[in-house]
Design an enzyme around this catalytic site. Structure first.
Site: not given
Ligand code: GDP
Ligand code: IMO
Ligand code: MG
Length: 425
Positions: A40-41, A223
């Site tokens: 989830g990005h 991940q």
């Molecule tokens: P990813 O899976 O590595 O792409 O990260 P996620 O999108 O799951 O989680 C990061 C969250 O932090 C997202 O909601 C971004 O919009 C937010 N985010 C990223 N960089 C920053 C930052 O520098 N500050 C804050 N407050 N939020 C951020």
């Molecule tokens: P992004 O790309 C955080 C975790 C799950 C679980 C383990 C195995 O957004 O950083 P799975 O469904 O892959 O077999 O689950 O990995 N997990 C993540 N945790 N960010 C993710 O992706 C993840 N994708 C899987 O919560 O612990």
């Molecule tokens: Mg994520």
């Protein structure tokens, strides 16, 4: 910028999506090389929030080629929904290509993921239940079905028959689950095949040609290092290889063609799902970080476990992926905490440990050794490195020192404008 890999250096959710989107401006091609819609990005652009799962974060630029590599596991239903949602918001997927070698997720993968987690009870992994593990298991078992198979009716019919029979027998015996109709599944997937066909290509060729032509290729990890099947906190991991080495296999690129590798880290640590987490906070500071940092899973909505920055982990990630730079995100989330702690080593009995251990039993016994740092105020509007408060610089210098890697980029908020570039890419 030559080819650049973006990897998560903790347990995922480090802000890879935001950084990919930011760096994609200077790239020509953006490639996902592993994982699936367990990712989830979140990307924020012009007051719009996009939550990408399977599609590379480069899709938000109309002129970038986006690629889903062979190492990704593709759920056609989730993929087509994601495209539809983007198109409804005016984002075109016409520059997107999918590898003909990527493996396909079927309903039985998701069901097995769900039921096996249930069966594990309190020993569950805490997966996203997207069928990721069971699909990769079929790939290794050599009974998986690939995109190229999906596009050939007879091949799909033959392979799906074998799989549905096997999975139905397994589901009945293990979980007393009635199973699936082969005819219905075949019909549904043949429909998906026609919708997916225009996107399919031998993407390894596209990537190779792009690099050879001097075009800039960005590899977007999903991940993180500690969720890597080999180097993560096994068995509390995902079933793919998020580390930089995963790019070679998951995109079909030779290691010598990879230029830089940037590890993305939060200024603290989070984790979703189960498994040991040495610096986890169970107090109000942990809760404060969760609320201020909006630490709730993008895919499952689960509250993320929060803790102090663990330099042992990031030092490990720097070694395993050969990081050439570190990007520190969410520094703003730590604002207004008077004293900030950083774990610089573990104490295991009488031993001091600086390299991340393999054994979870050892890891569970590890006690973090903390250094304390003076906190800082609001930094979310700062756009230059040397305008940052001294307390932030101290914190960052210590990260560089322990991890033996330069910090190349900082993020002080979710928006593109809240990014501080230190190195040129
Ligand atoms: P990813 O899976 O590595 O792409 O990260 P996620 O999108 O799951 O989680 C990061 C969250 O932090 C997202 O909601 C971004 O919009 C937010 N985010 C990223 N960089 C920053 C930052 O520098 N500050 C804050 N407050 N939020 C951020
Ligand atoms: P992004 O790309 C955080 C975790 C799950 C679980 C383990 C195995 O957004 O950083 P799975 O469904 O892959 O077999 O689950 O990995 N997990 C993540 N945790 N960010 C993710 O992706 C993840 N994708 C899987 O919560 O612990
Ligand atoms: Mg994520």
């Amino acid at each position: 910028m030559s080819s650049l890999v973006i990897v998560g250096a903790q347990w995922g959710d480090e802000g890879k999506g935001k950084l990919t989107d930011y760096l994609a401006e200077k790239a020509d091609v953006v490639v996902r090389y592993q994982g699936g819609n367990n990712a989830g990005h979140t990307v924020e652009v012009d007051n719009e929030t996009y939550k990408l799962q399977l599609i590379p974060s480069g899709i938000l630029y109309p002129d970038k080629q986006c690629i889903i590599g062979n190492g990704v596991v593709l759920d056609p239903e989730a993929f087509l929904n994601e495209i539809r949602n983007l198109e409804n918001r005016g984002i075109s997927a016409r520059n997107l290509r999918i590898s003909d070698r990527a493996h396909i997720i079927f309903p039985y993968h998701k069901k097995i993921d769900e039921l096996s987690e249930l069966k594990r009870g309190s020993d569950d992994i805490g997966t996203t239940k997207k069928g990721i593990g069971p699909c990769y298991a079929d790939k290794t078992e050599r009974i998986g079905i690939r995109v190229c198979d999906l596009l050939k009716k007879e091949v799909l019919a033959k392979k799906l028959k074998v799989n549905v029979e096997l999975k139905n027998a397994y589901l009945k015996k293990m979980y007393d689950f009635e199973g699936y109709s082969y005819d219905e599944m075949l019909a549904k997937y043949l429909e998906y095949a026609e919708q997916i066909r225009p996107f399919v290509e031998d993407t390894s060729v596209l990537i190779y040609d792009a690099i050879k032509a001097g075009r800039k290729v960005l590899f977007e990890g999903a991940q993180g290092t500690l969720l890597d099947l080999d180097f993560g906190t096994y068995p509390y991991v995902t079933s793919s290889h998020p580390i930089a080495g995963g790019v070679c296999i998951g995109a079909g690129v030779g290691p010598a063609l990879i230029g830089k590798v940037v590890g993305v880290v939060k200024a603290y640590t989070t984790r979703v799902g189960k498994g040991p987490f040495p610096t986890e906070l169970f107090d109000e500071t942990g809760e404060h970080i969760r609320i201020v940092g909006k630490e709730f899973g993008t895919v499952t909505g689960r509250p993320r476990r929060c803790g102090w920055f663990d330099a042992v982990i990031v030092r490990y990630a720097a070694r395993i992926s050969g990081l050439t730079g570190i990007a520190v995100t969410k520094l703003d989330t730590l604002s207004n905490i008077p004293t900030i702690k950083m774990c610089v080593g573990y104490r295991l009995g009488k031993k001091i440990i600086r390299d991340f251990p393999a054994s979870l039993e050892d890891l569970e016994k590890c006690e973090p050794i903390y250094e304390k740092f003076k906190g800082w105020g609001d930094i979310s509007d700062i756009t230059e490195y040397n305008k940052l408060p001294t307390s932030v610089l101290r914190y960052l210098e210590r990260i560089e020192e322990i991890c033996g890697t330069r910090i190349s980029l900082l993020s002080v908020g979710p928006k593109r404008s809240q990014t501080i570039m230190i190195d040129k890419f």
